[in-house]
Design an enzyme around this catalytic site. Structure first.
Site, PDB file in Angstrom:
ATOM      1  CG  ASN A   1      -1.512   1.121   1.357  1.00 36.28           C
ATOM      2  OD1 ASN A   1      -1.814   1.994   0.504  1.00 36.28           O
ATOM      3  ND2 ASN A   1      -2.331   1.423   2.550  1.00 36.28           N
TER       4      ASN A   1
ATOM      5  N   GLY B   1       2.569   2.351  11.163  1.00 40.21           N
ATOM      6  CA  GLY B   1       3.694   3.184  10.885  1.00 40.21           C
ATOM      7  C   GLY B   1       4.308   3.720  12.003  1.00 40.21           C
TER       8      GLY B   1
ATOM      9  CE  LYS C   1      -0.209   3.101   4.994  1.00 43.28           C
ATOM     10  NZ  LYS C   1      -0.087   3.321   6.486  1.00 43.28           N
TER      11      LYS C   1
ATOM     12  CG  HIS D   1      -5.976   1.674   5.278  1.00 44.06           C
ATOM     13  ND1 HIS D   1      -5.323   2.717   6.470  1.00 44.06           N
ATOM     14  CD2 HIS D   1      -4.818   0.933   5.109  1.00 44.06           C
ATOM     15  CE1 HIS D   1      -4.099   2.258   6.540  1.00 44.06           C
ATOM     16  NE2 HIS D   1      -3.696   1.419   5.729  1.00 44.06           N
TER      17      HIS D   1
ATOM     18  CD  GLU E   1      -3.181  -2.349   7.349  1.00 48.68           C
ATOM     19  OE1 GLU E   1      -2.164  -2.628   7.008  1.00 48.68           O
ATOM     20  OE2 GLU E   1      -3.981  -1.439   7.240  1.00 48.68           O
TER      21      GLU E   1
ATOM     22  CD  GLU F   1      -2.745   5.392   6.851  1.00 43.64           C
ATOM     23  OE1 GLU F   1      -2.889   5.194   5.724  1.00 43.64           O
ATOM     24  OE2 GLU F   1      -1.694   4.719   7.563  1.00 43.64           O
TER      25      GLU F   1
ATOM     26  CB  SER G   1       5.510  -1.912  12.068  1.00 40.98           C
ATOM     27  OG  SER G   1       5.080  -0.236  12.407  1.00 40.98           O
TER      28      SER G   1
HETATM   29  P1  13P Z   1       3.090   0.467   7.720  1.00 42.96           P
HETATM   30  O1  13P Z   1       3.741  -0.838   6.913  1.00 42.96           O
HETATM   31  O2  13P Z   1       3.906   1.716   7.320  1.00 42.96           O
HETATM   32  O3  13P Z   1       3.098   0.239   9.051  1.00 42.96           O
HETATM   33  O4  13P Z   1       1.578   0.596   7.296  1.00 42.96           O
HETATM   34  C1  13P Z   1       0.682  -0.478   7.161  1.00 42.96           C
HETATM   35  C2  13P Z   1      -0.380  -0.296   6.321  1.00 42.96           C
HETATM   36  O5  13P Z   1      -1.225   0.619   6.990  1.00 42.96           O
HETATM   37  C3  13P Z   1      -0.677  -0.768   4.995  1.00 42.96           C
HETATM   38  O6  13P Z   1      -1.831  -0.627   4.779  1.00 42.96           O
END
Ligand code: 13P
Length: 257
Positions: free
Chosen positions: A9, A174, A11, A96, A168, A98, A214
């Site tokens: 992803n 992150g 982002k 997601h 997740e 976010e 992560s």
């Molecule tokens: P990270 O791997 O940066 O923690 O992000 C995970 C994520 O949100 C993937 O959709």
């Protein structure tokens, strides 16, 4: 047997021009091997250039990070499933964290998106996961099963064959603090039990459940050594060729190891 599944992803990273060069490099770094499914989910603006850079024979498939549930209409700034399909997407992330925390998406929205994705021939990857406060309060299981129940309500077991779940935990995204393999496996078992209870055992056994939060080249091997963890949804570590390729290789070794 569930095919191991690695999703990157991106982002809100990489312009269309940056993406094209990156993908050409990535295609060379990741061996073409049908035993592991690999998807990258660039921003909407880079989907077309990534599709072109991948070419028709690539083993890397294309996903989107979000979609609107309507087919078309007066929804300024939104993108429909039909548009994503037309651009060559086969997968789409839904719900997601976010989207949920920064943009106010609700479980009901996730449900409409899952349905619309299926209607448009896309495979939804439904993201679920608890915050740190919810985990501390012992609410992980109820939160995750609540998110599943809301987003998957009224789907048939046939529909579920095309759905992937990504666990997740919000506190792991992150932060550099991934869930331990045991913590993730425990929630994955809860998710699978929820699917078995709501639909049937065979559907639950075929359902792919990814871990995200992560994931790095350092912890991928351990996470993927757990049979309950069918793959990874990778954020930060998918933005560099070497780290994403290392995670993909860990997935390949899992199959042959
Ligand atoms: P990270 O791997 O940066 O923690 O992000 C995970 C994520 O949100 C993937 O959709």
């Amino acid at each position: 047997m569930r095919t191991t599944f690695i999703v990157g992803n991106w982002k809100m990273n990489k312009t269309a021009s940056e993406a094209a060069g990156f993908v050409a490099e990535l295609s060379r770094a990741i061996p073409n091997n049908p035993t592991v499914e690999i998807v990258i989910a660039p921003p909407f603006t880079a989907l077309a250039s990534v599709r072109t850079a991948l070419g028709p024979a690539s083993n890397i498939a294309l996903g989107a990070q979000n979609m609107h549930w309507e087919q078309q209409g007066a929804f300024t700034g939104e993108i429909s499933g039909a548009m994503l399909r037309d651009l060559g997407c086969t997968y789409v992330l839904v719900g997601h964290s976010e989207r949920r925390t920064l943009f106010g998406e609700q479980d009901g929205d996730a449900h409409k998106k899952v349905r619309s994705a299926l209607l448009n021939g896309l495979r939804p990857i439904l993201c679920v996961g608890e915050s740190l406060d919810q985990r501390t309060a012992g609410q992980t299981e109820s939160l995750v099963t609540g998110q599943l129940a809301a987003a998957l309500t009224d789907l048939t077991s046939n529909d579920l064959e095309r759905v992937t779940i990504a666990y997740e935990p919000v506190w792991a995204i992150g932060t550099g603090h991934a869930a331990t393999t045991e913590q993730a496996a425990k929630v994955h078992r809860t998710i699978r039990a929820h699917i078995a209870a709501g639909w049937n055992q065979a559907t639950a056994a075929r359902m792919r459940i990814l871990y995200g939060g992560s994931v790095t080249p350092q912890n991928a091997e351990s996470l993927l050594s757990e049979s309950e963890i069918d793959g990874a949804l990778v954020g930060g570590a998918c933005l560099k060729t070497e780290s994403f390729a290392t995670i993909a290789l860990a997935a390949l070794n899992r199959r042959s190891g």
